[in-house]
Design a protein around this motif. Structure first.
Motif, PDB file in Angstrom:
ATOM      1  N   ALA A  95      31.480  30.739  38.124  1.00 44.17           N
ATOM      2  CA  ALA A  95      30.576  31.886  38.240  1.00 44.17           C
ATOM      3  C   ALA A  95      30.008  32.003  39.653  1.00 44.17           C
ATOM      4  CB  ALA A  95      29.448  31.776  37.217  1.00 44.17           C
ATOM      5  N   SER A 132      32.578  35.708  45.905  1.00 41.61           N
ATOM      6  CA  SER A 132      33.795  36.490  46.150  1.00 41.61           C
ATOM      7  C   SER A 132      33.656  37.948  45.756  1.00 41.61           C
ATOM      8  CB  SER A 132      34.970  35.865  45.385  1.00 41.61           C
ATOM      9  OG  SER A 132      35.129  34.504  45.700  1.00 41.61           O
ATOM     10  N   ALA A 174      32.734  33.155  41.970  1.00 34.88           N
ATOM     11  CA  ALA A 174      33.015  34.577  41.728  1.00 34.88           C
ATOM     12  C   ALA A 174      31.946  35.446  42.380  1.00 34.88           C
ATOM     13  CB  ALA A 174      33.081  34.848  40.231  1.00 34.88           C
ATOM     14  N   GLN A 175      30.695  35.005  42.312  1.00 32.20           N
ATOM     15  CA  GLN A 175      29.617  35.751  42.961  1.00 32.20           C
ATOM     16  C   GLN A 175      29.824  35.782  44.470  1.00 32.20           C
ATOM     17  OE1 GLN A 175      25.703  34.154  42.241  1.00 32.20           O
ATOM     18  NE2 GLN A 175      24.664  35.995  42.975  1.00 32.20           N
ATOM     19  N   VAL A 183      33.664  39.321  42.786  1.00 28.72           N
ATOM     20  CA  VAL A 183      34.531  39.729  41.687  1.00 28.72           C
ATOM     21  C   VAL A 183      34.040  39.017  40.427  1.00 28.72           C
ATOM     22  CG1 VAL A 183      36.580  40.170  43.110  1.00 28.72           C
ATOM     23  CG2 VAL A 183      36.190  37.872  42.155  1.00 28.72           C
ATOM     24  N   SER A 184      34.615  39.371  39.292  1.00 30.15           N
ATOM     25  CA  SER A 184      34.230  38.716  38.040  1.00 30.15           C
ATOM     26  C   SER A 184      34.837  37.316  37.958  1.00 30.15           C
ATOM     27  CB  SER A 184      34.709  39.536  36.848  1.00 30.15           C
ATOM     28  OG  SER A 184      36.126  39.496  36.753  1.00 30.15           O
ATOM     29  N   ARG A 185      34.287  36.496  37.071  1.00 31.58           N
ATOM     30  CA  ARG A 185      34.819  35.151  36.857  1.00 31.58           C
ATOM     31  C   ARG A 185      36.283  35.207  36.454  1.00 31.58           C
ATOM     32  NH1 ARG A 185      31.060  32.206  32.617  1.00 31.58           N
ATOM     33  NH2 ARG A 185      32.799  30.743  32.804  1.00 31.58           N
ATOM     34  N   ALA A 186      36.597  36.085  35.521  1.00 29.27           N
ATOM     35  CA  ALA A 186      37.970  36.170  35.018  1.00 29.27           C
ATOM     36  C   ALA A 186      38.938  36.601  36.118  1.00 29.27           C
ATOM     37  CB  ALA A 186      38.039  37.154  33.848  1.00 29.27           C
ATOM     38  N   THR A 187      38.508  37.559  36.939  1.00 27.37           N
ATOM     39  CA  THR A 187      39.373  38.035  38.023  1.00 27.37           C
ATOM     40  C   THR A 187      39.627  36.927  39.034  1.00 27.37           C
ATOM     41  OG1 THR A 187      38.624  40.318  37.790  1.00 27.37           O
ATOM     42  CG2 THR A 187      39.577  39.699  39.903  1.00 27.37           C
TER      43      THR A 187
END
Length: 324
Positions: A227, A233, A230-231, A235-239
């Motif tokens: 998480a 980056s 992703a923050q 983008v979302s965690r899944a992405t």
């Protein structure tokens, strides 16, 4: 900071062995020095580089990156007999074992069968690049040839002039010039040869994955989560998890573990650092936690690894880089 930026920024990669080799045909040199990485810069003439199963033609201006520790051969032509063998410690002998160091020396950092030979190459060898350096060298083939013109001729010319000098701080100047040539050559090769499979190099081209890589490299001691990455980056965690795994070949947190343990392995060279201090720098809560992860990854404890360091490069080289 990415692995390429850190390649030469650790204890193992200081002070490449550098010389100018001048040869006149027929000639061939077999290199068995077990160096982790060698840079060959053709300043005039040319020849053939035989590494692994491949043969590469070298022309004036070409730069070759040779990944060790396997032996390789440089020659003017395929059929030329080997006139010298370079052994570990840069000891030079004939094929039957007779010493050649003095016979082929031509003064300061100059070596070859003819001091005025037309085939001239600058050769710089790093005995070890460390675990961090292997993140870089593992994306290279046995030999990677960068075509003439890819590097700034002024940089190569500066290095060639400095090799012949004997001035204050000369070894430091040579080391830094060789470092720059090495990094520029790796940049040029990886830029022209996208990785065939997943690797950190492949992740650099994706903005989100690149941001995650930079975050982990810059702050390995931080308690990163998917998480949090992703923050960073945007983008979302899944992405991020999907892109990272596809391009780099491993999930983000598994890559982080590999990076932390590579850094730890190189930091263990410094005996002034306690295991707890190393653990703190690379994101483990204690020396015990680091020791557990290190032993699981490398099949050797940090203490035993330090003992191997004291025994010499061959003993260390026997240790696996990382369990998959």
């Amino acid at each position: 900071m990415d692995p390429l930026s850190q390649l030469l920024a650790h204890p193992h990669a200081e002070g490449a062995f550098t010389l100018l080799m001048s040869m006149r045909a027929p000639w061939a040199v077999r290199v068995e020095d077990e160096a982790a990485l060698t840079v060959v810069i053709v300043t005039s003439g040319g020849g053939l580089l035989e590494a692994g199963d491949a043969v590469h033609e070298l022309r004036t201006g070409d730069v070759a990156l040779v990944r060790g520790p396997l032996p390789y051969r440089v020659a003017d032509a395929a059929g030329s007999a080997t006139v010298a063998i370079i052994e570990p410690g840069q000891r030079c002998v004939t094929p039957d074992g007779a010493p050649l160091d003095l016979a082929l020396a031509h003064g300061l950092r100059h070596w070859g069968n003819d001091p005025d030979g037309p085939d001239r190459m600058i050769v710089a060898s790093y005995a070890d690049v460390g675990s961090v350096g292997r993140f870089v060298t593992e994306v290279l083939p046995d030999a990677a040839v960068v075509d003439a013109g890819a590097l700034d001729p002024a940089l190569v010319g500066h290095l060639a002039r400095e090799i012949a000098r004997d001035d204050l701080g000369q070894s430091v100047v040579l080391d830094r010039l060789v470092d720059v040539v090495t990094i520029e050559s790796i940049r040029a090769w990886t830029g022209a040869h996208p990785p065939a499979g997943p690797s950190w190099v492949g992740g650099i081209g994706d903005p989100a994955v690149n941001a995650a890589l930079r975050a982990m490299h810059a702050e390995p001691e931080r308690a990163w989560t998917v998480a949090g990455l992703a923050q960073a980056s945007a983008v979302s965690r899944a992405t991020l998890a999907a892109r990272f795994t596809e391009l780099v070949g491993t999930p983000p947190l598994r890559y982080l573990t590999s990076w932390r343990l590579a850094l730890a392995r190189d930091l263990l060279v410094d005996r002034s650092l306690t295991l707890d201090a190393v653990a703190q720098r690379v994101g483990y809560s204690s020396g015990f936690a680091l020791s557990t992860a290190f032993t699981r990854a490398f099949d050797v404890s940090p203490a035993a690894y330090r003992r191997r360091l004291a025994e010499g490069p061959r003993s260390v080289g026997a240790t696996r880089v990382m369990r998959g």
